[in-house]
Design a protein around this motif. Structure first.
Motif: not given
Length: 291
Positions: A107, A170, A175
Motif C-alpha cells: 500500500k 494488495r 485503496d
C-alpha cells in the motif's frame, strides 16, 4: 438423476478424486495412529512381535506419562515449555513483522521498493538450513549462542509470511477504503489498525499458524545454537533421547516408549492451535465477504 428422497446423487466423475482423497487420508492418518497405539505400550509390547497397528494386552498411558514427565528430573516438561516459548515468541514476532512489512509493500510507494521486494523474493529461494551456519557465526560473534535469543531472533524473519501478507493486502484491502479513512481524519496507524487489519485477518491467522508451527518443529537451528539440554526444544530433546536409545545407554529404562509417547504429546499443542485458530479463519473470511 433424482431418487425418491429428492436428493441428488453425486456425479460419478468425482469418484476417482474421492478415491484419491481417501487414499491420502489413510496415508497421513496411519503414522499418527501408529504413534497413538504404540505410545500405550511398554518395551516388551513394542518389541514383542505383536500387531504394531493395534493395542497390546496392557495399555498404560498414565504410567507411561508419569515416567515421561519424571525421567531425568522431568526434563521433558522443560523441553515442552521451551518449545512453547520459542513458538509463541517466534510466531507472534514473525507475524507482526510480516503483517507490517507486507502491508507496507502493498500500500505504500517508496524509494527502493522494487529492489527490496526483489531481495525478499530471492530470500524465498534460499533454504532455511543453508542459513544456519552463517547465523551461528554471527551470533557467536555477538555472544548469543546457547541462549534463548539464538533460537527466537532468527525465527522472527519469515520472507514467505511477508510475501503472503503483501499479496493478500494488495487484493483484500481496497485503496478506496483507505482513502476514505484518511479523508475522515484517521492517521496511518489508526487506518491500519481499525480498517486494514480486520480485512487481513485470515492471512494474519495463516501466517501466525505457519510461523508458530515452524518454530515448534525447528530442529537444525537449535541443534547448532544450543549446547545446554535445559534450553532444548522438544524436537531436539527427543532427538537426544533417540541417540541415547540407539546406543543403548539408558540403563534399565526403555527410552523408545518415552520417545514415542513424547512425540504424541508434542503434537497435541499443534492440533489445539489449529482448531483454535480455525474459528478466526472462518470469521475473517466472513468479515471480508461482508465488507
Amino acid at each position: 438423476m433424482t431418487g425418491r428422497s429428492g436428493a441428488r446423487r453425486p456425479p460419478r466423475r468425482h469418484l476417482p478424486l474421492q478415491v484419491l482423497l481417501g487414499f491420502l487420508v489413510v496415508y497421513f492418518l496411519v503414522p499418527f495412529w501408529w504413534v497413538v497405539v504404540n505410545s500405550s505400550k511398554d518395551a516388551p509390547g513394542l518389541f514383542g512381535g505383536g500387531n504394531t497397528l493395534w493395542f497390546g494386552d496392557r495399555a498404560d498411558y498414565f504410567g507411561n506419562l508419569r515416567q515421561l514427565f519424571t525421567y531425568d528430573g522431568g526434563i521433558y516438561g522443560r523441553w515442552i515449555l521451551n518449545s512453547t516459548l520459542y513458538a509463541f515468541a517466534g510466531g507472534i514476532g514473525a507475524t507482526i513483522l510480516a503483517v507490517m512489512a507486507g502491508y507496507g509493500f502493498a500500500k505504500y510507494r517508496f524509494a527502493g521498493r522494487r529492489l527490496s521486494f526483489s531481495v525478499l523474493l530471492g530470500a524465498l529461494m534460499v533454504p532455511a538450513t543453508a542459513l544456519v551456519i552463517p547465523t551461528f557465526v554471527m551470533f557467536s560473534g555477538l555472544g548469543l549462542t546457547n541462549t534463548i535469543w539464538a533460537v527466537i531472533l532468527p525465527s522472527l524473519l519469515n520472507p514467505f509470511g511477508v510475501y503472503l501478507m503483501h499479496v493478500y493486502a494488495r487484493d483484500a484491502v481496497p485503496d478506496e477504503i483507505l482513502d476514505a479513512a484518511r479523508a475522515d481524519g484517521a492517521g496511518e496507524v489508526r487506518t491500519f489498525l481499525q480498517v486494514a487489519l480486520p480485512l487481513m485477518r485470515p492471512a494474519v491467522v495463516t501466517v501466525l499458524l505457519l510461523s508458530a508451527v515452524a518454530s515448534w518443529n525447528n530442529y537444525f537451528l537449535p541443534v547448532a545454537m544450543l549446547s545446554d539440554n535445559r534450553l532444548f526444544p522438544v524436537t531436539v530433546g527427543l532427538g537426544l533421547w533417540q541417540g541415547i536409545a540407539s546406543a543403548n545407554n539408558a540403563g534399565t529404562t526403555s527410552l523408545w516408549s518415552l520417545i514415542i509417547l513424547g512425540a504424541l504429546v508434542s503434537v497435541i499443542p499443534l492440533i489445539v492451535a489449529f482448531f483454535t485458530l480455525q474459528r478466526h479463519w472462518r470469521g475473517g473470511l466472513s468479515v471480508g465477504g461482508l465488507r
